[in-house]
Design a protein around this motif. Structure first.
Motif, PDB file in Angstrom:
ATOM      1  N   VAL A  86       0.994  -1.075   0.138  1.00  0.00           N
ATOM      2  CA  VAL A  86       0.043   0.030   0.075  1.00  0.00           C
ATOM      3  C   VAL A  86       0.831   1.393  -0.065  1.00  0.00           C
ATOM      4  O   VAL A  86       0.549   2.212  -0.698  1.00  0.00           O
ATOM      5  CB  VAL A  86      -0.974   0.216   1.157  1.00  0.00           C
ATOM      6  N   CYS A 127      -1.450   1.807   7.138  1.00  0.00           N
ATOM      7  CA  CYS A 127      -1.767   1.612   5.937  1.00  0.00           C
ATOM      8  C   CYS A 127      -2.788   2.772   5.329  1.00  0.00           C
ATOM      9  O   CYS A 127      -2.722   3.137   4.215  1.00  0.00           O
ATOM     10  CB  CYS A 127      -2.311   0.295   5.111  1.00  0.00           C
ATOM     11  N   GLY A 418      -5.840   1.359   1.022  1.00  0.00           N
ATOM     12  CA  GLY A 418      -5.625   1.083  -0.641  1.00  0.00           C
ATOM     13  C   GLY A 418      -6.421   2.152  -1.389  1.00  0.00           C
ATOM     14  O   GLY A 418      -6.433   3.257  -0.932  1.00  0.00           O
ATOM     15  N   VAL A 480      -8.018  -4.617   1.752  1.00  0.00           N
ATOM     16  CA  VAL A 480      -7.018  -4.092   0.998  1.00  0.00           C
ATOM     17  C   VAL A 480      -7.687  -3.715  -0.329  1.00  0.00           C
ATOM     18  O   VAL A 480      -7.750  -4.803  -0.802  1.00  0.00           O
ATOM     19  CB  VAL A 480      -5.673  -4.163   1.018  1.00  0.00           C
TER      20      VAL A 480
END
Lengths: 612, 189
Positions: A86, A127, A418, A480
């Motif tokens: 990511v 992330c 993401g 994600v």
């Protein structure tokens, strides 16, 4: 090479003495030594071995196991760039380049004056605000070239990593420090965990019950472990309560290492009391007097907050002797910091790590509920599971059981990151369709979604109607999102490389097999694969799964298997049969190059043209 | 089967010890029966050095440790319909592949040669040189199993494989009935 801090053996001895020269606290001793001197010198290891009564090699075995412990001098400041897929897609390359240019060193090097080391590390649980990095124990997020220059100039001007976060860092409370560094990004608060939570209501309710009734309540609620495996929590507690043993332990698994997962980070920031309340209830239920929170080394910035919470609860009688005035109910918790090893999220490895050993999984059975920490009955539960348990005791099992659907009761925290508009944490009841979640997070354009992290499932667009339950898409929380511009094989290669890095090395199929998988995928990416290589991927994957003893090896081929199943065209587009039966991957020129240089002559067979 | 033209078979030993060729002889008197269906072309058994024409079956012993092994193996692939690897060296590199374990060195090949010819404890080499005659083929950076260099059709495991297993495989291949090995025949002892 670099100016290493002289190692004061007197101080090493003091560190060891602080932990009672106990070999079982080896990880703490080595962590403190690392922090004091920025490395663990051979002399320090020798002294620690002598004082703890271990062999020098045993100490070395622990020191070499953990990524955050170093046997070479490291800079006074260590910058660890989060090298998750990511982060890569969010611009890690430019960030890395800027760090390298500004510092004048490459990744993996330490500056000549011993000031700074630059490294990469797998997912650090940020992330939703990538690219991120750790500067010693301080976390910086949403990096770009401009911010990197600011950071490096600040450090060069003599600022401490803490000064980079706020000028008045020292005046902030631990909670404020954590939230200054990291955004919680709570996008949807559900009714169980992230909504309003009355303080210690669950614990007070539990103290009115007999231990057996606490377990009955949990079993009736249908709560299942939230770390990924989904084992029924009530049953786990019952096993531990019924097991023979003089001492019992409650462990909280806060080693949230699965790439793409960061829900526990948010719970530990926002609900630290609830986590400890859950542990205290668990202690009451199984008859434990001691507990351990195992916090991953990457979350060291949360350490002061958790320590403060523990101290506050000790001070007002919610931890320690006679909790809330109940005679005979004694329970206290110590915080065990990890040191950068993904495998320690596996409960056996976590127990090994707490025992001062290298974080290697233990052979199962026996399971930790009967033979856990120090061989005593131990329950190891995820942060989120413990929070749920506390809420169930407050609101009742029927309330919890009614949320979600059959087999998957209650709510779940999803950490979404993401290619979506609103990355962050969503608390939602089980049973939602993946497409509904994508709509909520602004990720409708996704081409692929990885549910459950790399050991989970990569879902393709045509099956976005699959549901987030234990029976369909089970997940520890990681979701994600990958847009159509992403290369599936690049993602797969990244995750296999992650497992290669994180395999503890105990089982050969995992240690070696994952390297072979990595090479095979590289072959596909280079367009050199033959159709039979697809069978090779399947065969090798099933060998690794069948012959590894812990969950890492049993799931590490999943990125390949789930993309082979759900994205078959990606693979078939990359293979071509070799007409002549010669392997395109075998390159005779590179294979004979070393010998050519050693022998100072050319090949009679493969270097035809002697006139050159 | 006797009316059919004889099947043409070629054999070679690459980085092996000729033990697998010896194992071919372990089919004992069945060899006589087999020879009525088979004609041997290029092979150390016939001392024919080049393919006289295309062969049905090529039998490979040993892996690839030098450029000549690669050259021979590629030549077999080009000239044989079915390529059989016999023994662990052909399948996995075997004993010669022990040198692949020299990994933590910048120059593994140099380290290997120097230990073998100069610095090793029991070396009696008065020249103190690594042999480097122009006629010697160049070594590869590591020992490769045959399947990494060319496509292999059948691999008969063992060190060396049992004569029975070799005979069964060949007989079934010649009759067009080979469907892989029974699991209990594939074992290592």
């Amino acid at each position: 090479m670099s100016a290493a801090a002289p190692v004061d053996l007197g101080e090493v001895a003091a560190i060891s003495a602080r932990y009672g020269d106990d070999a079982g606290r080896m990880l703490d001793i080595l962590r403190d030594t690392q922090e004091a001197f920025r490395w663990i010198s051979p002399e320090a290891m020798g002294l620690i071995a002598e004082r703890t009564g271990l062999s020098r090699v045993a100490v070395d075995g622990v020191a070499s196991f953990y990524a955050f412990l170093s046997r070479h001098p490291k800079g006074r400041i260590t910058i660890r760039l989060c090298d998750d897929i990511v982060d890569r897609f969010a611009g890690l390359e430019a960030v890395t380049r800027t760090f390298e240019e500004e510092l004048g060193i490459r990744v993996g090097e330490t500056s000549a004056d011993g000031a700074v080391s630059l490294e990469t590390t797998p997912c650090i649980g940020l992330c939703d605000q990538a690219p991120a990095a750790m500067i010693n124990d301080v976390v910086v997020t949403r990096l770009d070239a401009k911010r990197v220059r600011e950071i490096v100039h600040g450090l060069k001007a003599g600022l401490s990593p803490e000064d980079l976060i706020s000028e008045r860092f020292a005046d902030l409370s631990p909670y404020e420090r954590a939230t200054h560094m990291v955004d919680n990004n709570i996008r949807h608060a559900g009714q169980v965990l992230l909504g309003p939570v009355p303080e210690d209501a669950g614990l007070k309710a539990a103290l009115d019950l007999r231990p057996g009734q606490i377990i009955d309540t949990l079993e009736a609620s249908g709560l299942r472990g939230c770390g990924g495996a989904g084992f029924p929590t009530g049953r786990k507690w019952r096993f531990a309560a019924e097991a023979q043993g003089d001492r019992r332990f409650v462990m909280c698994n806060a080693d949230e290492g699965e790439p793409g997962t960061f829900k526990d980070r948010v719970l530990l920031t926002e609900r630290p009391d609830l986590v400890i309340e859950g542990m205290t209830i668990a202690a009451r239920a199984v008859g434990a007097a001691e507990g351990i929170i195992y916090l991953r080394g990457e979350y060291a910035y949360l350490q002061p907050l958790i320590e403060e919470t523990l101290a506050r609860r000790r001070a007002d009688g919610r931890l320690g002797k006679a909790i809330l005035g109940v005679e005979g109910f004694d329970f206290d918790i110590r915080l065990q910091m990890g040191a950068g090893a993904y495998i320690c999220g596996e409960e056996g490895a976590m127990i090994s790590s707490c025992e001062g050993l290298p974080g290697e999984p233990k052979t199962r059975p026996p399971y930790p509920v009967t033979h856990g920490y120090l061989g005593c009955p131990t329950i190891v539960d995820n942060v989120e599971t413990l929070c749920h348990a506390a809420r169930i005791l407050d609101k009742g099992s029927a309330w919890f059981h009614a949320i979600g659907e059959a087999g998957s009761h209650g709510t779940k925290l999803f950490s979404v990151s993401g290619d979506c508009l609103n990355p962050g944490v969503y608390e939602l009841p089980y049973g939602l369709k993946l497409s509904e979640l994508l709509e909520m997070v602004g990720g409708e354009g996704a081409a692929a979604v990885l549910v459950g992290g790399p050991s989970g499932t990569m879902v393709a667009r045509d099956t976005f109607d699959r549901r987030l339950t234990f029976d369909d898409l089970a997940t520890g929380g990681a979701v994600v999102v990958f847009g159509p511009e992403r290369n599936i094989l690049e993602i797969v290669e990244y995750y296999i490389s992650f497992f290669v890095h994180e395999s503890c090395g105990y089982c050969t199929p995992c240690r070696v097999g994952n390297v072979f998988l990595q090479r095979a995928i590289a072959k596909f990416r280079a367009g050199l694969a033959n159709p039979e290589d697809i069978d090779y991927l399947r065969d090798l994957s099933s060998t690794i799964i069948e012959t590894s003893r812990c969950g890492l090896g049993m799931t590490s081929p999943n990125p390949i298997l789930s993309t082979l199943e759900n994205f078959p065209l990606v693979y078939s587009a990359m293979v071509k049969p070799s007409g002549d039966g010669l392997r395109a991957t075998f390159d005779i020129q590179s294979a004979i190059d070393d010998a050519r240089k050693l022998a100072h002559r050319r090949s009679h067979i493969f270097d035809r043209d002697f006139t050159q | 089967m006797s009316e059919l033209p004889k099947a043409r078979v070629a054999t070679t030993s690459l980085a092996g010890c000729f033990g697998c060729h010896m194992a071919i002889l372990d089919m004992d008197e069945r060899l006589i029966d087999l020879m009525s269906h088979v004609e041997i072309d290029r092979s150390p058994l016939t001392d024919i050095k080049r393919f006289t024409r295309r062969c049905d079956i090529g039998i490979i012993e040993g892996g690839c440790c030098n450029e000549e092994n690669v050259h021979v193996l590629q030549d077999f692939r080009k000239n044989c319909d079915v390529l059989i690897g016999i023994g662990q060296c052909a399948i996995m590199g075997g004993l010669p592949a022990m040198r692949n374990a020299i990994m933590h060195s910048d120059e593994p090949l140099r380290e290997c040669l120097e230990e073998a010819y100069i610095t090793g404890r029991n070396i009696r080499n008065k020249t103190h040189n690594v042999p480097n005659d122009p006629a010697l083929p160049l070594l590869l950076d590591q020992v490769y199993p045959c399947s990494q260099v060319v496509k292999m059709d059948v691999q008969i495991p063992g060190c060396a494989p049992e004569g029975d297993l070799i005979y069964d495989t060949l007989a079934k291949l010649l009759a067009g009935r080979f469907r892989g090995f029974e699991p209990d025949r594939v074992r290592f002892d």
